[in-house]
Design a protein around this motif. Structure first.
Motif, PDB file in Angstrom:
ATOM      1  N   GLU A  77      76.225  25.763  35.844  1.00 16.41           N
ATOM      2  CA  GLU A  77      74.870  25.878  36.386  1.00 16.41           C
ATOM      3  C   GLU A  77      73.837  25.913  35.259  1.00 16.41           C
ATOM      4  OE1 GLU A  77      76.566  28.526  40.133  1.00 16.41           O
ATOM      5  OE2 GLU A  77      75.389  29.475  38.542  1.00 16.41           O
ATOM      6  N   HIS A  78      72.604  25.564  35.629  1.00 16.69           N
ATOM      7  CA  HIS A  78      71.516  25.495  34.653  1.00 16.69           C
ATOM      8  C   HIS A  78      70.260  26.113  35.259  1.00 16.69           C
ATOM      9  CE1 HIS A  78      69.236  23.627  31.251  1.00 16.69           C
ATOM     10  NE2 HIS A  78      68.247  23.741  32.126  1.00 16.69           N
ATOM     11  N   SER A  79      69.543  26.885  34.440  1.00 17.11           N
ATOM     12  CA  SER A  79      68.305  27.513  34.898  1.00 17.11           C
ATOM     13  C   SER A  79      67.212  27.359  33.853  1.00 17.11           C
ATOM     14  CB  SER A  79      68.527  29.006  35.169  1.00 17.11           C
ATOM     15  OG  SER A  79      67.288  29.665  35.400  1.00 17.11           O
ATOM     16  N   ASP A  80      66.028  26.963  34.304  1.00 20.36           N
ATOM     17  CA  ASP A  80      64.809  27.009  33.489  1.00 20.36           C
ATOM     18  C   ASP A  80      63.859  28.004  34.145  1.00 20.36           C
ATOM     19  OD1 ASP A  80      65.645  25.072  31.723  1.00 20.36           O
ATOM     20  OD2 ASP A  80      64.625  23.437  32.760  1.00 20.36           O
ATOM     21  N   PHE A  81      63.389  28.974  33.366  1.00 18.70           N
ATOM     22  CA  PHE A  81      62.380  29.915  33.867  1.00 18.70           C
ATOM     23  C   PHE A  81      61.203  29.875  32.910  1.00 18.70           C
ATOM     24  CE2 PHE A  81      60.638  34.325  34.350  1.00 18.70           C
ATOM     25  CZ  PHE A  81      60.123  34.130  35.623  1.00 18.70           C
ATOM     26  N   VAL A  82      60.035  29.518  33.433  1.00 19.31           N
ATOM     27  CA  VAL A  82      58.850  29.285  32.610  1.00 19.31           C
ATOM     28  C   VAL A  82      57.717  30.181  33.103  1.00 19.31           C
ATOM     29  CG1 VAL A  82      57.160  27.581  31.832  1.00 19.31           C
ATOM     30  CG2 VAL A  82      59.534  26.889  32.228  1.00 19.31           C
ATOM     31  N   THR A  83      57.063  30.879  32.167  1.00 18.66           N
ATOM     32  CA  THR A  83      55.904  31.684  32.526  1.00 18.66           C
ATOM     33  C   THR A  83      54.732  31.329  31.628  1.00 18.66           C
ATOM     34  OG1 THR A  83      56.411  33.514  31.015  1.00 18.66           O
ATOM     35  CG2 THR A  83      57.380  33.603  33.221  1.00 18.66           C
ATOM     36  N   GLY A 112      58.320  31.619  27.711  1.00 18.58           N
ATOM     37  CA  GLY A 112      57.269  32.503  28.208  1.00 18.58           C
ATOM     38  C   GLY A 112      56.052  32.495  27.316  1.00 18.58           C
ATOM     39  N   GLY A 113      54.886  32.388  27.915  1.00 22.88           N
ATOM     40  CA  GLY A 113      53.660  32.302  27.135  1.00 22.88           C
ATOM     41  C   GLY A 113      52.647  33.369  27.494  1.00 22.88           C
ATOM     42  N   ILE A 114      51.929  33.843  26.469  1.00 22.05           N
ATOM     43  CA  ILE A 114      50.754  34.706  26.639  1.00 22.05           C
ATOM     44  C   ILE A 114      49.611  34.051  25.881  1.00 22.05           C
ATOM     45  CG2 ILE A 114      49.716  36.965  26.221  1.00 22.05           C
ATOM     46  CD1 ILE A 114      52.499  38.182  26.260  1.00 22.05           C
ATOM     47  N   HIS A 115      48.518  33.799  26.571  1.00 22.07           N
ATOM     48  CA  HIS A 115      47.343  33.185  25.963  1.00 22.07           C
ATOM     49  C   HIS A 115      46.163  34.138  26.127  1.00 22.07           C
ATOM     50  CE1 HIS A 115      44.412  29.970  24.928  1.00 22.07           C
ATOM     51  NE2 HIS A 115      43.667  30.569  25.848  1.00 22.07           N
ATOM     52  N   VAL A 116      45.529  34.459  25.008  1.00 21.67           N
ATOM     53  CA  VAL A 116      44.336  35.312  25.030  1.00 21.67           C
ATOM     54  C   VAL A 116      43.159  34.466  24.592  1.00 21.67           C
ATOM     55  CG1 VAL A 116      43.229  37.390  24.148  1.00 21.67           C
ATOM     56  CG2 VAL A 116      45.704  37.362  24.519  1.00 21.67           C
ATOM     57  N   ALA A 117      42.211  34.270  25.500  1.00 24.47           N
ATOM     58  CA  ALA A 117      41.076  33.394  25.224  1.00 24.47           C
ATOM     59  C   ALA A 117      40.104  34.054  24.246  1.00 24.47           C
ATOM     60  CB  ALA A 117      40.371  33.041  26.531  1.00 24.47           C
ATOM     61  N   GLN A 118      39.249  33.221  23.678  1.00 24.55           N
ATOM     62  CA  GLN A 118      38.249  33.707  22.730  1.00 24.55           C
ATOM     63  C   GLN A 118      37.334  34.728  23.409  1.00 24.55           C
ATOM     64  OE1 GLN A 118      36.114  30.569  20.850  1.00 24.55           O
ATOM     65  NE2 GLN A 118      34.980  31.898  19.464  1.00 24.55           N
ATOM     66  N   ASP A 119      37.077  35.832  22.683  1.00 24.64           N
ATOM     67  CA  ASP A 119      36.214  36.927  23.151  1.00 24.64           C
ATOM     68  C   ASP A 119      36.806  37.714  24.313  1.00 24.64           C
ATOM     69  OD1 ASP A 119      34.288  36.273  21.242  1.00 24.64           O
ATOM     70  OD2 ASP A 119      33.345  34.815  22.582  1.00 24.64           O
ATOM     71  N   SER A 120      38.078  37.487  24.648  1.00 26.95           N
ATOM     72  CA  SER A 120      38.748  38.329  25.652  1.00 26.95           C
ATOM     73  C   SER A 120      39.340  39.534  24.922  1.00 26.95           C
ATOM     74  CB  SER A 120      39.836  37.529  26.379  1.00 26.95           C
ATOM     75  OG  SER A 120      39.273  36.496  27.141  1.00 26.95           O
ATOM     76  N   ASP A 126      52.492  42.260  27.054  1.00 25.71           N
ATOM     77  CA  ASP A 126      53.843  42.495  26.543  1.00 25.71           C
ATOM     78  C   ASP A 126      54.826  41.530  27.193  1.00 25.71           C
ATOM     79  OD1 ASP A 126      53.183  44.812  24.927  1.00 25.71           O
ATOM     80  OD2 ASP A 126      52.949  45.897  26.808  1.00 25.71           O
ATOM     81  N   GLN A 127      55.815  41.141  26.406  1.00 27.23           N
ATOM     82  CA  GLN A 127      56.848  40.229  26.902  1.00 27.23           C
ATOM     83  C   GLN A 127      58.179  40.578  26.247  1.00 27.23           C
ATOM     84  OE1 GLN A 127      57.934  35.908  25.590  1.00 27.23           O
ATOM     85  NE2 GLN A 127      56.130  35.735  26.896  1.00 27.23           N
ATOM     86  N   LEU A 128      59.233  40.717  27.056  1.00 27.48           N
ATOM     87  CA  LEU A 128      60.566  41.009  26.530  1.00 27.48           C
ATOM     88  C   LEU A 128      61.596  40.197  27.301  1.00 27.48           C
ATOM     89  CD1 LEU A 128      62.470  42.603  24.685  1.00 27.48           C
ATOM     90  CD2 LEU A 128      62.497  44.424  26.406  1.00 27.48           C
ATOM     91  N   SER A 129      62.388  39.429  26.572  1.00 30.44           N
ATOM     92  CA  SER A 129      63.459  38.628  27.162  1.00 30.44           C
ATOM     93  C   SER A 129      64.778  39.046  26.531  1.00 30.44           C
ATOM     94  CB  SER A 129      63.202  37.135  26.904  1.00 30.44           C
ATOM     95  OG  SER A 129      64.343  36.366  27.243  1.00 30.44           O
ATOM     96  N   ARG A 130      65.756  39.350  27.370  1.00 31.47           N
ATOM     97  CA  ARG A 130      67.085  39.726  26.888  1.00 31.47           C
ATOM     98  C   ARG A 130      68.121  38.891  27.647  1.00 31.47           C
ATOM     99  NH1 ARG A 130      68.001  45.843  27.615  1.00 31.47           N
ATOM    100  NH2 ARG A 130      69.769  45.416  26.242  1.00 31.47           N
ATOM    101  N   ALA A 131      69.045  38.293  26.905  1.00 29.73           N
ATOM    102  CA  ALA A 131      70.072  37.455  27.507  1.00 29.73           C
ATOM    103  C   ALA A 131      71.443  37.970  27.125  1.00 29.73           C
ATOM    104  CB  ALA A 131      69.911  36.003  27.067  1.00 29.73           C
ATOM    105  N   LEU A 132      72.351  37.961  28.112  1.00 27.68           N
ATOM    106  CA  LEU A 132      73.718  38.436  27.920  1.00 27.68           C
ATOM    107  C   LEU A 132      74.671  37.281  28.190  1.00 27.68           C
ATOM    108  CD1 LEU A 132      75.576  40.897  27.418  1.00 27.68           C
ATOM    109  CD2 LEU A 132      75.474  41.349  29.881  1.00 27.68           C
ATOM    110  N   MET A 133      75.494  36.933  27.206  1.00 28.72           N
ATOM    111  CA  MET A 133      76.456  35.848  27.347  1.00 28.72           C
ATOM    112  C   MET A 133      77.849  36.435  27.517  1.00 28.72           C
ATOM    113  SD  MET A 133      75.097  32.969  24.641  1.00 28.72           S
ATOM    114  CE  MET A 133      75.407  34.024  23.231  1.00 28.72           C
TER     115      MET A 133
END
Length: 227
Positions: A77-83, A112-120, A126-133
């Motif tokens: 199986e294959h998974s893409d998760f995009v934020t 996963g993306g975090i974008h902070v605009a100018q003057d914001s 916060d972002q945390l990704s943990r993967a278990l194989m």
């Protein structure tokens, strides 16, 4: 498409469950007004190919986006998760918590993306990704992205990819727990973390917990264990 007006609060659970080899794609675009809150938990189990996208624009002060995900994959199986979370106004917050478990020859990708605009200013993201194989043939990839165009911010990201801890397994084995059950217990504790990141009704949390146990092949097997 989701529009949250001033002060609105939406808690959403997306369960993508497919026992076959099919393909499923889901894309959400949410826009938050002042003091709005969007909490979303994505749980994806089985299936040939899943691609789940969560895009959130935080457009006014006091708004918050909380994204959590649990990805369970086995076989081929294959998974893409995009934020993508965009802080387009000052005094806004976001949190992303993603846990991935891959077994056999499965592949899981998190971007996963975090974008902070100018003057914001005065942003907390916060972002945390943990993967278990669980297999040496499984693959897990993670790609955190931060784009910051303001100077008064608190943003963090973290990513780990690994297998079960030998020390933790040894600890459980010394308590008289057989190896297969000890492994399942550690995976269960790891995979439950995103369920705690969103305030869920008890019945929904119990339903998801049972699906997690069933995926591990041990439904109802841990009630008698106390660590």
């Amino acid at each position: 498409d989701i529009e949250l007006a001033e002060g609105a609060h939406l808690t959403r659970v997306i369960l993508v469950e497919d026992g076959g080899a099919g393909t499923q794609t889901h894309r959400t675009a949410a826009r938050l007004a002042e003091s709005a809150r969007y909490d979303c938990l994505v749980v994806t189990i089985g299936g040939g190919l899943h691609r789940i996208e969560q895009h959130v624009d935080i457009n006014a002060a006091g708004a918050h986006a909380g994204l959590a995900a649990l990805v369970l994959k086995t076989g081929q199986e294959h998974s893409d998760f995009v934020t993508s979370v965009r802080h387009l106004a000052a005094d806004t917050t976001s949190d992303q918590q993603v846990r991935t478990v891959v077994d056999e020859q499965a592949t899981a990708i998190f971007q996963g993306g975090i974008h902070v605009a100018q003057d914001s200013q005065r942003i907390e993201g916060d972002q945390l990704s943990r993967a278990l194989m669980l297999s040496d043939r499984a693959q897990a990839f993670t790609k955190p992205e931060l784009e910051i165009f303001a100077d008064d911010v608190k943003c963090s990201h973290g990513a780990t990819v690994g297998d079960l801890s030998d020390e933790a397994l040894f600890y459980l084995r010394t308590r008289g727990i057989e190896e297969s059950r000890a492994r399942a217990l550690l995976v269960l504790a790891f995979a439950r973390e995103p369920l705690a990141a969103v305030d869920l009704p008890d019945a929904v949390e119990a339903m998801l917990d049972e699906k997690l146990k069933a995926w591990l092949g041990v439904p109802g097997a841990f009630e008698e264990l106390a660590l």
